[in-house]
Scaffold this motif. Sequence first.
Motif, mmCIF file in Angstrom:
data_model
loop_
_atom_site.group_PDB
_atom_site.id
_atom_site.type_symbol
_atom_site.label_atom_id
_atom_site.label_comp_id
_atom_site.label_asym_id
_atom_site.label_seq_id
_atom_site.Cartn_x
_atom_site.Cartn_y
_atom_site.Cartn_z
ATOM 1 N N GLU A 180 0.858 -1.179 0.000
ATOM 2 C CA GLU A 180 0.000 0.000 0.000
ATOM 3 C C GLU A 180 0.894 1.228 0.000
ATOM 4 O O GLU A 180 1.908 1.260 0.699
ATOM 5 N N VAL A 181 0.509 2.230 -0.792
ATOM 6 C CA VAL A 181 1.294 3.451 -0.881
ATOM 7 C C VAL A 181 0.439 4.635 -0.469
ATOM 8 O O VAL A 181 -0.667 4.817 -0.979
ATOM 9 N N ASP A 182 0.956 5.431 0.463
ATOM 10 C CA ASP A 182 0.347 6.698 0.835
ATOM 11 C C ASP A 182 1.154 7.766 0.112
ATOM 12 O O ASP A 182 2.229 8.165 0.567
ATOM 13 N N LEU A 183 0.661 8.186 -1.066
ATOM 14 C CA LEU A 183 1.395 9.093 -1.942
ATOM 15 C C LEU A 183 1.356 10.523 -1.424
ATOM 16 O O LEU A 183 0.288 11.064 -1.118
ATOM 17 N N HIS A 184 2.526 11.123 -1.335
ATOM 18 C CA HIS A 184 2.679 12.553 -1.046
ATOM 19 C C HIS A 184 3.469 13.110 -2.222
ATOM 20 O O HIS A 184 4.711 13.104 -2.205
ATOM 21 N N ALA A 185 2.749 13.519 -3.256
ATOM 22 C CA ALA A 185 3.357 13.939 -4.523
ATOM 23 C C ALA A 185 4.465 14.956 -4.306
ATOM 24 O O ALA A 185 4.263 15.974 -3.665
ATOM 25 N N GLY A 186 5.632 14.614 -4.809
ATOM 26 C CA GLY A 186 6.780 15.496 -4.703
ATOM 27 C C GLY A 186 7.477 15.479 -3.363
ATOM 28 O O GLY A 186 8.492 16.132 -3.182
ATOM 29 N N GLY A 187 6.952 14.732 -2.428
ATOM 30 C CA GLY A 187 7.552 14.660 -1.100
ATOM 31 C C GLY A 187 7.967 13.242 -0.772
ATOM 32 O O GLY A 187 8.389 12.484 -1.639
ATOM 33 N N VAL A 188 7.825 12.877 0.470
ATOM 34 C CA VAL A 188 8.191 11.546 0.929
ATOM 35 C C VAL A 188 6.904 10.745 1.138
ATOM 36 O O VAL A 188 6.049 11.132 1.935
ATOM 37 N N SER A 189 6.763 9.665 0.391
ATOM 38 C CA SER A 189 5.585 8.807 0.467
ATOM 39 C C SER A 189 5.866 7.624 1.378
ATOM 40 O O SER A 189 7.013 7.194 1.518
ATOM 41 N N THR A 190 4.821 7.079 1.979
ATOM 42 C CA THR A 190 4.954 5.920 2.850
ATOM 43 C C THR A 190 4.485 4.681 2.105
ATOM 44 O O THR A 190 3.372 4.649 1.578
ATOM 45 N N VAL A 191 5.353 3.677 2.047
ATOM 46 C CA VAL A 191 5.025 2.402 1.406
ATOM 47 C C VAL A 191 4.933 1.364 2.524
ATOM 48 O O VAL A 191 5.895 1.136 3.249
ATOM 49 N N THR A 192 3.760 0.748 2.657
ATOM 50 C CA THR A 192 3.549 -0.292 3.660
ATOM 51 C C THR A 192 3.566 -1.635 2.975
ATOM 52 O O THR A 192 2.805 -1.871 2.032
ATOM 53 N N VAL A 193 4.456 -2.508 3.437
ATOM 54 C CA VAL A 193 4.634 -3.828 2.852
ATOM 55 C C VAL A 193 4.125 -4.871 3.832
ATOM 56 O O VAL A 193 4.604 -4.947 4.968
ATOM 57 N N SER A 194 3.166 -5.687 3.405
ATOM 58 C CA SER A 194 2.661 -6.794 4.211
ATOM 59 C C SER A 194 3.274 -8.078 3.684
ATOM 60 O O SER A 194 3.404 -8.258 2.466
ATOM 61 N N SER A 195 3.645 -8.958 4.611
ATOM 62 C CA SER A 195 4.299 -10.197 4.188
ATOM 63 C C SER A 195 4.074 -11.292 5.220
ATOM 64 O O SER A 195 3.638 -11.030 6.334
ATOM 65 N N THR A 196 4.393 -12.506 4.810
ATOM 66 C CA THR A 196 4.225 -13.656 5.694
ATOM 67 C C THR A 196 5.335 -13.736 6.727
ATOM 68 O O THR A 196 5.170 -14.382 7.758
ATOM 69 N N ALA A 197 6.475 -13.094 6.439
ATOM 70 C CA ALA A 197 7.624 -13.040 7.349
ATOM 71 C C ALA A 197 8.300 -11.690 7.128
ATOM 72 O O ALA A 197 8.078 -11.058 6.092
#
Length: 117
Positions: free
Chosen positions: A78-95
Amino acid sequence: MTGQGFQDLGLQATNGGGCACCAPTSQAATANTTASATAQPASGEVSAQFLVEGMTCSHCVRSVTEEVSAIDGVSGVEVDLHAGGVSTVTVSSTAPVDAERVREAVEEAGYSLAAAS
C-alpha cells in the motif's frame, strides 16, 4: 496551448525535473531505511513501512507496487502518496522482509528510500 479546442489547465512544472518515472533523477548511492515491523496476530502477517522519495503520480505508485510485490513472501503493498515529497510504502508479508531487498526493488522502479532523519 489555447484556441484549437484545448483548455489551459494552468499546470506548471515544479522543481524542474518532473517525476522519477518521466525524468531521470539523481539517486543517493546509499540510503538509510526507516522501517518498523509489527506482527498482526489475527492474520499472522507482518507489515513494515518504508519512506520513498520521488513519487508524484499514480504511475509512480504502480511502478513501486509492482517491483515490491515481486519480492518473495510479500502479500500486499500500500502506498500513501505525497506527490513530490516523501511517500509511505507499507509492505505486508508472511515473514519480515529484508530492507535491502525493498531498497533494491524501489530503486529498480526508479525511486529511492528516504534517509532517516
